[in-house]
Scaffold this active site. Structure first.
Site, PDB file in Angstrom:
ATOM      1  CE  LYS A  51      -0.570   2.010   3.458  1.00  0.00           C
ATOM      2  NZ  LYS A  51      -1.411   1.603   4.582  1.00  0.00           N
ATOM      3  CD  GLU A 181      -3.913   3.740   4.727  1.00  0.00           C
ATOM      4  OE1 GLU A 181      -3.915   2.556   4.320  1.00  0.00           O
ATOM      5  OE2 GLU A 181      -3.254   4.116   5.712  1.00  0.00           O
TER       6      GLU A 181
HETATM    7  P1  NDP Z   1     -11.862   0.186   9.749  1.00  0.00           P
HETATM    8  O1  NDP Z   1     -12.352  -0.489  10.976  1.00  0.00           O
HETATM    9  O2  NDP Z   1     -10.803   1.212   9.861  1.00  0.00           O
HETATM   10  O3  NDP Z   1     -13.093   0.860   8.989  1.00  0.00           O
HETATM   11  C1  NDP Z   1     -14.205   0.106   8.609  1.00  0.00           C
HETATM   12  C2  NDP Z   1     -15.170   1.020   7.889  1.00  0.00           C
HETATM   13  O4  NDP Z   1     -16.199   0.242   7.325  1.00  0.00           O
HETATM   14  C3  NDP Z   1     -15.844   2.038   8.794  1.00  0.00           C
HETATM   15  O5  NDP Z   1     -15.991   3.228   8.091  1.00  0.00           O
HETATM   16  C4  NDP Z   1     -17.183   1.399   9.084  1.00  0.00           C
HETATM   17  O6  NDP Z   1     -18.220   2.326   9.290  1.00  0.00           O
HETATM   18  C5  NDP Z   1     -17.454   0.697   7.782  1.00  0.00           C
HETATM   19  N1  NDP Z   1     -18.334  -0.459   7.905  1.00  0.00           N
HETATM   20  C6  NDP Z   1     -18.199  -1.519   8.727  1.00  0.00           C
HETATM   21  N2  NDP Z   1     -19.179  -2.405   8.505  1.00  0.00           N
HETATM   22  C7  NDP Z   1     -19.942  -1.897   7.508  1.00  0.00           C
HETATM   23  C8  NDP Z   1     -21.098  -2.341   6.843  1.00  0.00           C
HETATM   24  N3  NDP Z   1     -21.672  -3.492   7.164  1.00  0.00           N
HETATM   25  N4  NDP Z   1     -21.628  -1.566   5.874  1.00  0.00           N
HETATM   26  C9  NDP Z   1     -21.044  -0.382   5.554  1.00  0.00           C
HETATM   27  N5  NDP Z   1     -19.942   0.093   6.158  1.00  0.00           N
HETATM   28  C10 NDP Z   1     -19.406  -0.654   7.116  1.00  0.00           C
HETATM   29  O7  NDP Z   1     -11.451  -1.010   8.774  1.00  0.00           O
HETATM   30  P2  NDP Z   1     -10.525  -1.103   7.490  1.00  0.00           P
HETATM   31  O8  NDP Z   1     -11.076  -2.250   6.738  1.00  0.00           O
HETATM   32  O9  NDP Z   1     -10.375   0.208   6.829  1.00  0.00           O
HETATM   33  O10 NDP Z   1      -9.131  -1.508   8.097  1.00  0.00           O
HETATM   34  C11 NDP Z   1      -9.027  -2.586   9.028  1.00  0.00           C
HETATM   35  C12 NDP Z   1      -7.988  -2.296  10.066  1.00  0.00           C
HETATM   36  O11 NDP Z   1      -6.699  -2.466   9.518  1.00  0.00           O
HETATM   37  C13 NDP Z   1      -8.003  -0.867  10.597  1.00  0.00           C
HETATM   38  O12 NDP Z   1      -8.911  -0.682  11.640  1.00  0.00           O
HETATM   39  C14 NDP Z   1      -6.593  -0.679  11.053  1.00  0.00           C
HETATM   40  O13 NDP Z   1      -6.482  -1.121  12.370  1.00  0.00           O
HETATM   41  C15 NDP Z   1      -5.799  -1.553  10.115  1.00  0.00           C
HETATM   42  N6  NDP Z   1      -5.157  -0.714   9.071  1.00  0.00           N
HETATM   43  C16 NDP Z   1      -4.186   0.153   9.443  1.00  0.00           C
HETATM   44  C17 NDP Z   1      -3.582   0.968   8.512  1.00  0.00           C
HETATM   45  C18 NDP Z   1      -2.540   1.933   8.954  1.00  0.00           C
HETATM   46  O14 NDP Z   1      -1.997   1.766  10.037  1.00  0.00           O
HETATM   47  N7  NDP Z   1      -2.239   2.973   8.181  1.00  0.00           N
HETATM   48  C19 NDP Z   1      -3.932   0.904   7.103  1.00  0.00           C
HETATM   49  C20 NDP Z   1      -4.978  -0.020   6.818  1.00  0.00           C
HETATM   50  C21 NDP Z   1      -5.562  -0.806   7.770  1.00  0.00           C
HETATM   51  P3  NDP Z   1     -18.508   3.009  10.741  1.00  0.00           P
HETATM   52  O15 NDP Z   1     -17.506   4.056  10.908  1.00  0.00           O
HETATM   53  O16 NDP Z   1     -19.879   3.536  10.593  1.00  0.00           O
HETATM   54  O17 NDP Z   1     -18.393   1.883  11.723  1.00  0.00           O
END
Ligand code: NDP
Length: 455
Positions: A51, A181
């Protein structure tokens, strides 16, 4: 003759598992590590590293545009996605080789195959039983896809990192780390990106001012943010896909990309049968020393779903080894874990967000929004935001937040200060480096009018 084949068997050769295994081997323990896919795990093979390489590629698009104001005339740049992906894959092969070598040189035996726990001291790999005094589960997490009609058309970050072509129109569902990102990097590389978030804003869990500042910058770049959007279905159309939202809204695109969180990899691992308790979300439950409900089985990293960050998994691995193989019971300290989002512009954050800090008592807030010096000549319409949250009673700085170029690099240093309990007076007594953006953190003198007192 030893009672078990090994002192430790680790299942999952990602960041946490590799670090724990090689540190355990360093103490003289006989260690094996089981991996069903590529050594290096999510961060190295399907996450942080590839990434970030794509983020660097995207930064060039902005740099070419910025150059003109500094006297450069650059012929219209062209971009070759295939070359980028091929070069990225060569680098990942190199890194995998390094990880394999590190394990070999540490004396850790690598066993390729899917490991399944077959008892408190036994792991089955490809029909063969291997025994160990201790078993460590570090199987990480995988993208979670909600149940939506047409979800089979969606890709996740796994596939997004290896697309044959950069799609022209991308719809990203989710507003977390991965969504913002990829939205930033794909838009900068030439795609037209829409993101659909079910909440009112991106990046839940981050300080409100960060969320607002980043959303504003992303929208300025042309990324369309569909707030309070719920996807009803995904349909295949002759020239792509159609995302039907609640209400009448439709988004037409060439790729649908879901980034809706990651779930722990615990399915089919034989954990419950071996007496290991899981949470309702499938995460392995552990105590302060990463011990599960089955005393000889331990777990750390994404699979325990505390903080899904590579450096956290690595530090958990070190704490586990100190406790189990070093004779020094060591819990992991989760205070002031810094984090970054490699969005465009990036985010750096450490400590409490303002709303959290207010729950502990009155706070002083210092906030600065400014146009970075570079953009006075580049002409780019971009602003940075920096914020300090200070506990009023102790005057300790409890939160440092930034949206803007170099935010992750800057905030890493300030994380040390927060870990040491630095006060606002100590920030003020620190001489800035001029001209930098970072100096703003030690020259903020005007606190914001207090929201509590105004209320
Ligand atoms: P995140 O937990 O960061 O975000 C998930 C997103 O998906 C939120 O916006 C959430 O909404 C939304 N969501 C969850 N369920 C649904 C659904 N059923 N329908 C619609 N929207 C939904 O997860 P990511 O997948 O982005 O990343 C996973 C993890 O990986 C991160 O939490 C992080 O810890 C790690 N990561 C770290 C990075 C870094 O350090 N730079 C880079 C990438 C990943 P809502 O806000 O409403 O809950």
């Amino acid at each position: 003759m030893a009672k078990f084949d090994f002192d430790l068997i680790t299942i999952g050769a990602g960041s946490g598992g590799v670090r724990a295994s090689r540190m355990a081997a360093k103490t003289g323990a006989r260690v094996a590590i089981v991996e069903q896919s590529r050594v290096g795990g999510t961060c190295v093979m399907r996450g942080c590293i590839p990434k970030k390489l794509l983020v660097y590629a995207a930064d060039f698009a902005q740099d070419f545009a910025d150059a003109k104001g500094f006297g450069w005339d650059v012929a219209e740049p062209t971009f070759d996605w295939k070359r980028l992906i091929a070069n990225k894959n060569t680098e990942l092969d190199r890194l995998e080789g390094i990880y394999q070598r590190i394990l070999r040189e540490s004396g850790v035996q690598l066993i390729i195959g899917r490991g399944v726990v077959a008892g408190p001291h036994a792991v089955e790999v490809a029909g063969k039983m291997v025994t160990a005094a201790k078993i460590l589960i570090s199987t990480g997490s995988r993208p979670h896809l909600p149940d939506v009609p047409g979800i089979e058309y969606a890709i996740t970050s796994n596939e997004a990192l290896d697309l044959a072509e950069l799609p022209k129109r991308v719809a990203i569902v989710g507003g977390g780390y991965i969504a913002v990102e990829f939205a930033g990097l794909m838009q900068a590389l030439g795609a037209s990106v829409s993101i659909v978030i079910r909440a009112g804003n991106i990046l839940r869990g981050f300080d409100e001012d960060i969320r607002n500042a980043l959303a504003e910058e992303m929208e300025k770049q042309g990324i369309k943010v569909h707030r309070e959007g719920v996807v009803r279905s995904i349909e295949k159309t002759p020239d792509g896909y159609s995302l039907r939202l609640h209400g009448a809204e439709m988004i037409e695109c060439d790729r649908v990309f879901y980034a809706t969180g990651r779930h722990p990899n615990t399915e089919g691992l034989g954990l419950e049968a071996a007496g290991v308790k899981l949470s309702e979300h499938g995460a392995v439950k552990v105590d302060d020393y990463f011990q599960t409900s089955q005393p000889s089985i331990f777990a750390l990293g994404d699979v325990i779903d505390r903080i899904q960050l590579t450096p956290v998994a690595i530090n958990e691995g070190m704490a586990f080894v100190a406790t189990q193989f070093g004779g020094r019971p060591t819990p992991m300290n989760y205070d002031f874990v810094p984090a970054a989002v490699f969005s465009h512009p990036p985010v750096g954050t450490v400590g409490l967000m303002e709303a959290e800090a207010r729950k502990n008592g009155p706070v002083d807030v210092y906030l600065s929004r400014f146009r970075p010096l570079k953009h006075t000549l580049s002409g780019r319409d971009a602003r940075s935001m920096m914020k300090l949250v200070v506990d009023r009673a102790s005057q300790r700085v409890v939160g440092v937040h930034m949206v803007g170029e170099d935010a992750p690099e800057i905030v890493q240093g300030f994380a040390v200060a927060l870990k040491c309990g630095a006060t606002k007076a100590q920030f003020d007594a620190t001489v800035g480096i001029h001209p930098t953006a970072a100096e703003e953190f030690v020259t903020m003198r005007e606190k914001l009018p207090d929201h509590d007192e105004d209320a």
